[in-house]
Write a protein that holds these residues in place. Structure first.
Motif, PDB file in Angstrom:
ATOM      1  N   UNK A  89     -10.423  -0.207  -7.595  1.00  0.00           N
ATOM      2  CA  UNK A  89      -9.871  -0.730  -8.592  1.00  0.00           C
ATOM      3  C   UNK A  89      -8.199  -0.647  -8.200  1.00  0.00           C
ATOM      4  N   UNK A  90      -7.587   0.683  -8.206  1.00  0.00           N
ATOM      5  CA  UNK A  90      -6.351   0.850  -7.598  1.00  0.00           C
ATOM      6  C   UNK A  90      -5.815   0.137  -6.490  1.00  0.00           C
ATOM      7  N   UNK A  91      -6.552   0.257  -5.637  1.00  0.00           N
ATOM      8  CA  UNK A  91      -6.217  -0.617  -4.381  1.00  0.00           C
ATOM      9  C   UNK A  91      -5.920  -2.110  -4.779  1.00  0.00           C
ATOM     10  N   UNK A  92      -6.986  -2.767  -5.282  1.00  0.00           N
ATOM     11  CA  UNK A  92      -6.904  -4.185  -5.469  1.00  0.00           C
ATOM     12  C   UNK A  92      -5.833  -4.643  -6.410  1.00  0.00           C
ATOM     13  N   UNK A  97       0.032  -7.936  -4.809  1.00  0.00           N
ATOM     14  CA  UNK A  97       1.015  -8.570  -4.518  1.00  0.00           C
ATOM     15  C   UNK A  97       1.582  -8.607  -3.015  1.00  0.00           C
ATOM     16  N   UNK A  98       1.282  -7.625  -2.380  1.00  0.00           N
ATOM     17  CA  UNK A  98       1.544  -7.576  -1.095  1.00  0.00           C
ATOM     18  C   UNK A  98       0.660  -8.400  -0.095  1.00  0.00           C
ATOM     19  N   UNK A  99      -0.701  -8.421  -0.557  1.00  0.00           N
ATOM     20  CA  UNK A  99      -1.536  -9.306   0.060  1.00  0.00           C
ATOM     21  C   UNK A  99      -1.438 -10.712  -0.081  1.00  0.00           C
ATOM     22  N   UNK A 101       1.819 -12.101  -0.564  1.00  0.00           N
ATOM     23  CA  UNK A 101       3.048 -12.363  -0.195  1.00  0.00           C
ATOM     24  C   UNK A 101       2.900 -12.321   1.299  1.00  0.00           C
ATOM     25  N   UNK A 102       1.893 -11.636   1.827  1.00  0.00           N
ATOM     26  CA  UNK A 102       1.867 -11.577   3.339  1.00  0.00           C
ATOM     27  C   UNK A 102       0.793 -12.689   3.682  1.00  0.00           C
ATOM     28  N   UNK A 103       0.171 -13.489   3.142  1.00  0.00           N
ATOM     29  CA  UNK A 103      -0.511 -14.660   3.545  1.00  0.00           C
ATOM     30  C   UNK A 103      -1.848 -14.065   3.849  1.00  0.00           C
ATOM     31  N   UNK A 104      -2.519 -12.984   3.264  1.00  0.00           N
ATOM     32  CA  UNK A 104      -3.851 -12.083   3.872  1.00  0.00           C
ATOM     33  C   UNK A 104      -4.836 -12.844   2.652  1.00  0.00           C
ATOM     34  N   UNK A 105      -5.725 -13.237   3.188  1.00  0.00           N
ATOM     35  CA  UNK A 105      -6.906 -13.674   2.556  1.00  0.00           C
ATOM     36  C   UNK A 105      -7.859 -12.594   2.435  1.00  0.00           C
ATOM     37  N   UNK A 129      -7.422 -16.096  -5.464  1.00  0.00           N
ATOM     38  CA  UNK A 129      -5.975 -16.392  -5.550  1.00  0.00           C
ATOM     39  C   UNK A 129      -5.678 -16.451  -4.053  1.00  0.00           C
ATOM     40  N   UNK A 130      -6.288 -15.801  -3.173  1.00  0.00           N
ATOM     41  CA  UNK A 130      -5.734 -15.425  -1.850  1.00  0.00           C
ATOM     42  C   UNK A 130      -6.618 -16.512  -0.777  1.00  0.00           C
TER      43      UNK A 130
END
Ligand code: IPE
Ligand code: IPE
Ligand code: MG
Length: 244
Positions: A89-92, A97-99, A101-105, A129-130
């Motif tokens: 949960x904490x990770x997600x 935001x970083x995921x 912003x960096x165009x990561x799916x 969203x990604x």
């Protein structure tokens, strides 16, 4: 020539390397060696995930698949499972935001309906969203089992045949791959396992056919940028010697 040195800059990925998969093992041993509770190892392991994802993205890797929690891991003590779910949960939440912003799916693969609701909700939201990002696909294997995923893929083929939307003659490697949770990703080129174990532990049995296997004695919480670069350098060196 080794293209990526351990010390070196993030110059270039080894040619032909698109998809790296990692069996992240050894959190418990790391904690035990330090006289800490197992959960402290998982917490430090989550930091390794952050560093490895960031490094892979900077290198321009297309796909990174991480074995975070297996179907078999539900059998661990309840307290440990709950701690792992909280870390997920904490990770997600923290990396969202970083995921983006960096165009990561971000994709979750596995029997994720078994995950608790408080984890599933932000996970599925980030997945949604990604979904259109295309710099790198980060797949988290959660409640994942390789044989389970193969059986599910076979069931889907059988259903489509019985419905009449697929004919038996059209079943081949590609049609089957397209029914797996890793559909659309390149095949795994490099499979890394930490902590020195030589098992594949029911991870990506179909997708790793033909992958190079790299095992490091490092425990997962000690695995970071330099360790990833060392694995890629070993891959590059072997490819240079043996050919692709
Ligand atoms: C890997 O570390 C993390 C998960 C499987 C969730 P382990 O918890 O398996 O650590 P060891 O193998 O006991 O050291
Ligand atoms: C493999 O580690 C699974 C994950 C990394 C999530 P385990 O510690 O659970 O597997 P075994 O017991 O070594 O096969
Ligand atoms: Mg283990």
């Amino acid at each position: 020539m080794i293209r990526l040195s351990v010390m070196g800059s993030l110059a270039q990925l080894p040619p032909g390397l698109h998809h790296v998969a990692i069996i992240m093992d050894g959190n418990g041993r790391w904690a035990q060696q330090k006289g800490l509770p197992r959960l402290a190892g998982h917490k430090q392991g989550a930091q390794s995930v952050r560093e490895v994802v960031r490094t892979a993205r900077k290198l321009g890797l297309s796909a990174l698949t991480l074995y975070a929690f297996s179907e078999q891991n539900w059998e661990r003590p309840l307290e440990e499972v709950q701690g792992l779910m909280q870390l997920l949960f904490d990770y997600v939440v923290e990396e969202r935001e970083e995921i983006l912003q960096n165009g990561i799916r971000l994709k979750a693969i596995g029997n994720i309906s078994r995950l608790p609701e408080f984890v599933l909700r932000p996970l599925l939201k980030l997945e949604q969203d990604s979904a259109h990002n295309d710099n790198m696909t980060l797949s988290l294997a959660l409640s994942y089992g390789g044989q389970e995923s193969l059986a599910q893929g076979m069931r889907r083929l059988a259903e489509e045949v019985s419905e009449g939307s697929l004919s038996v003659e059209d079943i081949d490697e590609a049609t089957f791959s397209a029914r797996l949770p890793t559909a659309g990703l390149p095949k795994v080129d490099l499979l890394i396992r930490t902590s020195g174990e030589l098992r594949t532990s029911n991870f990506l049995p179909w997708e790793t056919t033909g992958a190079r296997f790299y095992v490091t004695p490092l425990l997962w919480p000690d695995f970071g940028k330099d360790a990833l670069l060392a694995a890629l350098a070993a891959y590059a060196e072997e490819t240079e010697v043996r050919g692709p």
